[in-house]
Design a protein around this motif. Structure first.
Motif, PDB file in Angstrom:
ATOM      1  N   MET A   1      -9.120   1.895  -0.973  1.00  0.00           N
ATOM      2  CA  MET A   1      -8.081   2.737  -1.562  1.00  0.00           C
ATOM      3  C   MET A   1      -6.784   2.639  -0.766  1.00  0.00           C
ATOM      4  O   MET A   1      -5.682   2.599  -1.342  1.00  0.00           O
ATOM      5  N   ILE A   2      -6.913   2.585   0.566  1.00  0.00           N
ATOM      6  CA  ILE A   2      -5.724   2.451   1.410  1.00  0.00           C
ATOM      7  C   ILE A   2      -5.033   1.120   1.152  1.00  0.00           C
ATOM      8  O   ILE A   2      -3.810   1.054   0.997  1.00  0.00           O
TER       9      ILE A   2
ATOM     10  N   ARG B   1      -6.236   8.017   8.174  1.00  0.00           N
ATOM     11  CA  ARG B   1      -5.411   6.942   7.601  1.00  0.00           C
ATOM     12  C   ARG B   1      -5.274   7.108   6.092  1.00  0.00           C
ATOM     13  O   ARG B   1      -4.214   6.840   5.520  1.00  0.00           O
ATOM     14  N   TYR B   2      -6.336   7.558   5.441  1.00  0.00           N
ATOM     15  CA  TYR B   2      -6.296   7.761   3.989  1.00  0.00           C
ATOM     16  C   TYR B   2      -5.247   8.803   3.613  1.00  0.00           C
ATOM     17  O   TYR B   2      -4.458   8.610   2.690  1.00  0.00           O
ATOM     18  N   ARG B   3      -5.218   9.902   4.331  1.00  0.00           N
ATOM     19  CA  ARG B   3      -4.251  10.951   4.043  1.00  0.00           C
ATOM     20  C   ARG B   3      -2.829  10.476   4.340  1.00  0.00           C
ATOM     21  O   ARG B   3      -1.893  10.792   3.602  1.00  0.00           O
TER      22      ARG B   3
ATOM     23  N   ALA C   1     -10.691   6.831   9.446  1.00  0.00           N
ATOM     24  CA  ALA C   1     -10.444   6.413   8.072  1.00  0.00           C
ATOM     25  C   ALA C   1      -9.902   7.569   7.230  1.00  0.00           C
ATOM     26  O   ALA C   1      -9.007   7.376   6.390  1.00  0.00           O
TER      27      ALA C   1
ATOM     28  N   LYS D   1      -3.226   1.101  -2.160  1.00  0.00           N
ATOM     29  CA  LYS D   1      -1.994   1.892  -2.112  1.00  0.00           C
ATOM     30  C   LYS D   1      -0.873   1.127  -1.424  1.00  0.00           C
ATOM     31  O   LYS D   1       0.276   1.127  -1.891  1.00  0.00           O
TER      32      LYS D   1
ATOM     33  N   CYS E   1      -2.330   7.417   1.413  1.00  0.00           N
ATOM     34  CA  CYS E   1      -2.538   7.753   0.000  1.00  0.00           C
ATOM     35  C   CYS E   1      -2.024   9.139  -0.382  1.00  0.00           C
ATOM     36  O   CYS E   1      -1.731   9.380  -1.553  1.00  0.00           O
TER      37      CYS E   1
ATOM     38  N   LEU F   1     -12.836   4.001   1.414  1.00  0.00           N
ATOM     39  CA  LEU F   1     -11.577   4.546   1.923  1.00  0.00           C
ATOM     40  C   LEU F   1     -10.552   3.446   2.188  1.00  0.00           C
ATOM     41  O   LEU F   1      -9.383   3.557   1.786  1.00  0.00           O
ATOM     42  N   TYR F   2     -10.976   2.390   2.875  1.00  0.00           N
ATOM     43  CA  TYR F   2     -10.025   1.331   3.205  1.00  0.00           C
ATOM     44  C   TYR F   2      -9.644   0.507   1.973  1.00  0.00           C
ATOM     45  O   TYR F   2      -8.548  -0.072   1.938  1.00  0.00           O
TER      46      TYR F   2
ATOM     47  N   THR G   1      -2.456   1.707  10.813  1.00  0.00           N
ATOM     48  CA  THR G   1      -3.552   1.604   9.850  1.00  0.00           C
ATOM     49  C   THR G   1      -4.245   0.250   9.962  1.00  0.00           C
ATOM     50  O   THR G   1      -5.480   0.166   9.910  1.00  0.00           O
TER      51      THR G   1
END
Length: 438
Positions: free
Chosen positions: A236-237, A144-146, A141, A240, A149, A233-234, A355
């Motif tokens: 926010m992903i 994937r976030y980096r 996670a 985005k 986002c 986290l997901y 993702t």
């Protein structure tokens, strides 16, 4: 991904009596004069549904994860998601080849489990596999976030990905070490005469202590804490990605107005205008992300600006951005523009597809616990549930209480539906076999 269900079950059921009386509808068949073997068999019959369910998951999971390990080890290019998939595949394979067979033996001999050393090892394996898997999901996670986002920031390298997985496994080991100490030989009175059975459960010396409760409290805290972080986290992903799709659609539908690099342009009538005012806020925020990329812009011979494909993984060329209060248009030259745009679009699609795969793995991991936890909560809230439930209800309970093992066989199925490379290599492999090539 083995389950933490044993831990949760302990917390809920530790104060209940197993003794064949609290766990089976065959109590009426247990009479004075029966042997331990007969009592054990009577209880084992109520676990047939669970044994069949776990057995099917074990076979599917073993075959599926074997294909995953072979294809991703030898037929795919090195990448972060390849490292993560292989780590999860190894953990799932260990669960399917060691953890699940142990459960089958335990279901067959609920009162005659005499192999104390095996009990300790396998209890540890189940806890260790699950804890490690949950922590690796956190690493995935974060990666994937980096990527989604913070696309212009420093990304996780393959070396960092390997080290992170190693740290997650080490923490999983540290979390699970009490299991072989707390579990082992557990005498259980059957309620029939003086017959006493043996379970692979909390050892005698720890039954009247709170060590088991502390251990399970820590495990549950880790499980729900991990779940909360993954949800954030997901979320926010997802936000985005949705925002990117919305902005891309808006820009595509808008008229492209060429601007000079000084920040303004004139239309055919000579009137000055500020384009795309309706999306000004979105552009200004996106401009902050793209400002770093402008430092690596190269000027072509015609003084037009040329982007490197890796500079703007989320930006299409030829778009208008507001930088420092001025609107500027940056675009790729005519000779390489289409190729660069196509490559960026391809990378964008691939990033989102990976993702989505990782999100589905995480979703299945936690959803597989829901039936188990629901049943255990019912038992906790209603102490006499197992004593009053009908025989059919008891069979269903003893079947779906093992739902958490679904996550150990689900990953190969997810790859089969979502990963084009995995499907292509799978077809290629079987296409070369004589029985499939005819």
């Amino acid at each position: 991904m083995s389950s933490l269900a044993p831990a949760i079950s302990v917390t809920i059921d530790e104060n209940s009596t197993f003794g064949a009386l609290n766990d089976t509808a065959s109590v009426s068949a247990i009479r004075e004069g029966l042997t331990l073997e007969e009592i054990n068999d009577a209880i084992a019959k109520t676990h047939i549904g669970g044994a069949v369910f776990v057995g099917i998951l074990m076979l599917i999971g073993f075959v599926g994860n074997l294909h995953v390990l072979l294809i991703y080890s030898f037929r795919t290019k090195p990448s972060n998601h390849r490292i993560f998939i292989l780590c999860l595949g190894v953990l799932d394979m260990v669960t399917c080849s060691i953890g699940m067979p142990f459960i089958l033996v335990d279901l067959r001999y609920p009162l005659m489990f005499y192999a104390t050393a095996v009990c300790k090892i396998l209890r540890f394996v189940n806890y260790f596999m699950c804890a490690s898997s949950a922590l690796i999901l956190l690493v995935i996670a974060a990666d994937r976030y980096r990527m989604i986002c913070i696309p212009l920031g420093k990304q996780m390298s393959q070396t960092v990905a390997k080290v992170s997985c190693g740290i997650a496994i080490s923490i999983g080991f540290a979390i699970s070490w009490p299991a072989p100490i707390l579990y082992g030989y557990s005498a259980e009175h059957t309620g029939v005469g003086n017959i006493t059975g043996v379970r692979c459960w909390t050892e005698e010396r720890f039954k009247k202590t709170k060590y088991q409760a502390y251990f399970n409290f820590i495990l549950m805290f880790i499980v729900f804490g991990t779940f909360a972080v993954l949800c954030v986290l997901y979320s926010m992903i997802g936000a985005k990605i949705f925002k990117h799709k919305t902005f891309k659609s808006t820009v595509t539908d808008s008229k492209s107005v060429p601007l000079s690099t000084t920040g303004s342009s004139k239309d055919s009538s000579g009137t000055k205008e500020s384009p795309m005012q309706s999306t000004e806020d979105a552009e200004e925020e996106l401009a902050m992300d793209t400002s770093k990329a402008f430092n690596s812009v190269e000027k072509s011979s015609s003084y037009k600006l040329k982007f490197k494909s890796n500079d703007l993984p989320w930006r299409s060329p030829g778009k208008i951005f507001k930088i420092g209060g001025k609107y500027k248009e940056y675009y790729i030259d005519k000779t390489s523009g289409q190729k660069e745009k196509k490559k960026m679009s391809k990378e964008d699609t691939r990033t989102r597809r990976i993702t989505f795969i990782m999100f589905m793995i995480t979703l299945v991991f936690f959803c597989s616990f829901m039936p188990h936890l629901s049943l255990k909560i019912v038992v906790f809230m209603k102490k006499d549930f197992l004593e009053t439930v009908s025989p059919a209800g008891l069979y269903l309970y003893n079947t779906f209480v093992w739902s958490f093992f679904v996550n150990n066989m689900a990953n190969p199925i997810i790859y089969g539906f979502c990963d084009k490379i995995f499907v292509r290599e799978l077809r290629s492999f079987y296409g070369r076999l004589p029985c499939f090539s005819r």
